[in-house]
Design an enzyme around this catalytic site. Structure first.
Site, PDB file in Angstrom:
ATOM      1  N   CYS A   2       5.573 -17.625 -84.224  1.00 12.56           N
ATOM      2  CA  CYS A   2       5.057 -17.361 -85.548  1.00 12.56           C
ATOM      3  C   CYS A   2       4.776 -18.658 -86.288  1.00 12.56           C
ATOM      4  O   CYS A   2       4.959 -19.753 -85.764  1.00 12.56           O
ATOM      5  CB  CYS A   2       6.069 -16.536 -86.351  1.00 12.56           C
ATOM      6  SG  CYS A   2       6.556 -14.990 -85.552  1.00 12.56           S
ATOM      7  N   LEU A  51       3.208 -13.518 -84.687  1.00 12.50           N
ATOM      8  CA  LEU A  51       2.677 -13.219 -83.361  1.00 12.50           C
ATOM      9  C   LEU A  51       3.732 -12.357 -82.680  1.00 12.50           C
ATOM     10  O   LEU A  51       4.809 -12.845 -82.325  1.00 12.50           O
ATOM     11  CB  LEU A  51       2.421 -14.496 -82.563  1.00 12.50           C
ATOM     12  CG  LEU A  51       1.873 -14.323 -81.144  1.00 12.50           C
ATOM     13  CD1 LEU A  51       0.497 -13.669 -81.162  1.00 12.50           C
ATOM     14  CD2 LEU A  51       1.809 -15.662 -80.419  1.00 12.50           C
ATOM     15  N   GLY A  76       9.745 -18.811 -83.141  1.00  8.13           N
ATOM     16  CA  GLY A  76      10.302 -19.146 -81.837  1.00  8.13           C
ATOM     17  C   GLY A  76      10.830 -17.937 -81.102  1.00  8.13           C
ATOM     18  O   GLY A  76      10.475 -16.792 -81.392  1.00  8.13           O
ATOM     19  N   ASP A 100      15.219 -10.620 -82.002  1.00  7.89           N
ATOM     20  CA  ASP A 100      16.076 -11.801 -82.010  1.00  7.89           C
ATOM     21  C   ASP A 100      16.214 -12.379 -83.415  1.00  7.89           C
ATOM     22  O   ASP A 100      17.186 -13.075 -83.708  1.00  7.89           O
ATOM     23  CB  ASP A 100      15.563 -12.855 -81.032  1.00  7.89           C
ATOM     24  CG  ASP A 100      14.093 -13.194 -81.194  1.00  7.89           C
ATOM     25  OD1 ASP A 100      13.405 -12.532 -81.979  1.00  7.89           O
ATOM     26  OD2 ASP A 100      13.630 -14.127 -80.495  1.00  7.89           O
ATOM     27  N   GLY A 364       5.510 -25.845 -67.197  1.00  5.47           N
ATOM     28  CA  GLY A 364       6.448 -26.681 -66.445  1.00  5.47           C
ATOM     29  C   GLY A 364       6.894 -27.914 -67.195  1.00  5.47           C
ATOM     30  O   GLY A 364       7.491 -28.815 -66.588  1.00  5.47           O
TER      31      GLY A 364
END
Length: 633
Positions: A2, A51, A76, A100, A364
């Site tokens: 977000c 988001l 996050g 969360d 990665g």
């Protein structure tokens, strides 16, 4: 994932203009196109752009606690939020969503600032607690998610996920900070302890900020650090198994999402390792994507295709032009501050490609910092063996002289390009690594500065933060200290900024499993020989991944995303190079010597000297100055 922003009055609980908060949030709408929210109370206002990733129906923000005393906005993901939630439920807490966000909020109510040590994830969040009469800001351990803040003339503190959110507030003065420009030219980015806008700060990675009404703005408090002072014990086989187990846990925890999920796949060691572990954990084909270039010197797509076939992924590739400089203005807007890592162009393109089919992509990033994967680190480690044999007083005389007289042979084979090695051996470890990690060396910066600029710097050097970080590092060895500085400066300033801005510009959430803090702490404890052995970096990781990947993937020469910027300034961007020297925003600042810039351009375009990276830096700086301050910066 977000975008968050807010206003907090430090001294008195003055009303907050809701429209102002909304304008700040709308400036970062690309970070959260799925929803928005604004909340105000006496002396405080929060804005949020969402988001949707977890609990699509119940995770709307700003989110208030059941008693209404605490309100949170959060950017996050918390990967262990189910564990935190279960612990809180056992303590008598009741939850009203499956998000969360609520886990953080209730953890704050239970443990206060100590809640941070229980969270494993990437995050920047703000909590207003009426009962404690405070505003609490926090950022994750490694700095995956950004948070800018500034104190204004009306006594308020404003904050946001990107600089553009703060710039939407009319009281923020737009004055450039020249020391940050020197940092940018020296390092290639504006580091986390600086901002190109004077007065703006970034909450450092692993830090929090507790603001209490009636008190002055405090200094950030560090809540996490990584130590290289201890060493893991055990056989090589046991350490390989431990590493694989930690990597597996990091990857699987980041595969939780209520939206389509995939991975970036370059065909390098790190992204291939992540895809291998995703494929192992998934019952369906992993969605992967990669970017190929129309120039063979820059194209790695064949390696990505090889890994995709090995793990039967649902793979998509887009071939783009190596001359993809048309993205420059898009990147200037996305980054706000000048950013000179040209790999941002292909990173934007691969994010754009991923967003067509997924909302979350695993990357990665992080292994090079954690396990000494960069070539500069293996070179530095080899140089350290020489430094240990000879005192600095001897080395500076021998190698310092060789470094001065040996020619700079950029065109020659690697074994003959010894000038920088001699120069490094003639310096302290810290000075040598600060130079190695830099982009434009101080003598060249001094050459293009005006007399005013040299006065304004007052001795400031971009390299000094690296030197200070290495000297203060909790470490045993030179390689430890170099990696520590990379984790504190290079990682948040360059790598994570690049991935955050390019992915969020297209509303894609990027997750970095190889930056799981438990993996980072494990890597910091590995013996030096398990990280770098000869010219091979990430040594233990490569050995461990042999059970998944072939040697031609694990041990091929590292390429990374590259772009032909030197050729651009002798070809399609030749006029842009000329404009840098004559008539750009750089000249309006009074900080640059126009004749010196003209000489730099002439030397490059004649082919006598390769100034491609410097010209790219100057062009991106010029565009950013115009974007942020206007041509009369």
């Amino acid at each position: 994932m977000c975008g968050i922003t807010g206003i907090y009055h430090l001294q008195t609980a003055k009303p907050v203009n809701e429209a102002r908060v909304r304008a700040m949030a709308d400036a970062i709408a690309h970070r959260g196109p799925d929803g928005d929210g604004v909340w105000t109370a006496p002396g405080v206002g929060f804005g949020h752009r969402r988001l949707s990733i977890i609990d699509l129906a119940g995770g709307a923000q700003p989110m208030a606690s059941e008693d209404g005393q605490a309100v949170i906005i959060f950017n996050g993901e918390i990967y262990n939020f189910l564990d935190v939630r279960a612990e809180l439920v056992a303590l008598g807490h009741h939850f009203h969503s499956h998000s969360d966000t609520e886990a953080i909020l209730q953890a704050w109510q239970r443990w206060g600032p100590d809640c941070l040590s229980r969270l494993n994830g990437m995050f920047a969040f703000a909590i207003h607690d009426a009962r404690r009469n405070c505003l609490f800001l926090a950022r994750d351990r490694l700095g995956v998610k950004p948070l800018f803040y500034a104190e204004l003339s009306d006594g308020s503190v404003i904050f946001g996920s990107e600089l553009k959110a703060l710039l939407a507030h009319p009281l923020l003065r737009r004055t450039p900070d020249f020391s940050a420009i020197d940092d940018y030219l020296g390092l290639g980015y504006v580091p986390d302890d600086a901002s190109i806008v004077a007065g703006v700060k970034k909450l450092p990675a692993g830090h929090s900020l507790l603001l209490q009404r009636g008190h002055p703005l405090p200094r950030p408090a560090q809540w996490w650090d990584v130590s290289f002072a201890d060493r893991e014990r055990g056989s090589e086989a046991a350490l390989e198994d431990a590493l694989i187990e930690k990597m597996r846990a990091a990857v699987t925890s980041r595969m939780i999402a209520d939206v389509p999920l995939g991975a970036f796949l370059s065909g390098g060691v790190d992204s291939s390792a992540v895809v291998a572990l995703m494929a192992e954990a998934s019952t369906q084909a992993v969605k992967t994507c990669s970017i190929g270039f129309d120039h063979p010197d820059f194209d790695e797509s064949r390696y990505a295709a090889q890994v995709a076939a090995r793990f039967a992924t649902d793979h998509r590739t887009r071939i783009v032009s190596a001359d993809d400089y048309g993205l420059i203005d898009t990147l200037v807007h996305a980054f706000d501050e000048p950013f000179a890592d040209a790999s941002a162009l292909p990173t934007y393109r691969v994010s754009e490609l991923a967003r067509q089919t997924v909302t979350v992509a695993l990357s990665g990033d992080g292994a090079d910092e954690a396990f000494a994967g960069y070539r500069r680190l293996t070179f530095f480690n080899a140089e350290e063996r020489v430094r240990r044999l000879l005192p600095l007083s001897v080395r500076s005389g021998i190698f310092g002289t060789l470094g001065r007289v040996y020619p700079k042979l950029d065109w020659a084979p690697q074994m003959l390009r010894a000038k920088t090695t001699f120069q490094g051996l003639g310096r302290s470890s810290e000075e040598a690594y600060a130079d190695a990690v830099g982009v434009t060396a101080r003598p060249l910066r001094q050459r293009i500065y005006s007399d005013r600029a040299r006065r304004d710097l007052q001795g400031h050097r971009a390299e000094d933060r690296y030197i200070a970080a290495m000297r203060a590092a909790p470490a045993r060895d030179g390689l430890d200290r170099a990696q520590y500085a990379d984790l504190k400066i290079w990682l948040p300033g360059d790598i994570l900024t690049k991935v955050d801005r390019t992915s969020m510009a297209v509303s894609l959430e990027a997750r970095e499993p190889l930056l799981d803090y438990r993996l980072i702490e494990f890597g910091a404890r590995l013996p030096v020989s398990m990280r770098a052995r000869g010219s091979t970096g990430k040594w233990l990781m490569k050995q461990a991944m042999r059970r998944y990947l072939p040697d031609d993937i694990l041990f091929r020469k590292k390429m990374g995303f590259s772009t032909p910027i030197s050729a651009w300034f002798r070809g399609p961007l030749a006029a842009e190079a000329q404009r840098i020297a004559r008539g750009s925003a750089l000249g309006e600042t009074g900080w640059f010597d126009g004749k010196a810039l003209d000489t730099i351009v002439t030397e490059h375009q004649s082919g006598r000297v390769d100034h491609g990276r410097l010209l790219w830096q100057l062009m991106m700086l010029d565009r950013s100055l115009s974007n942020l301050f206007g041509v009369s910066a």
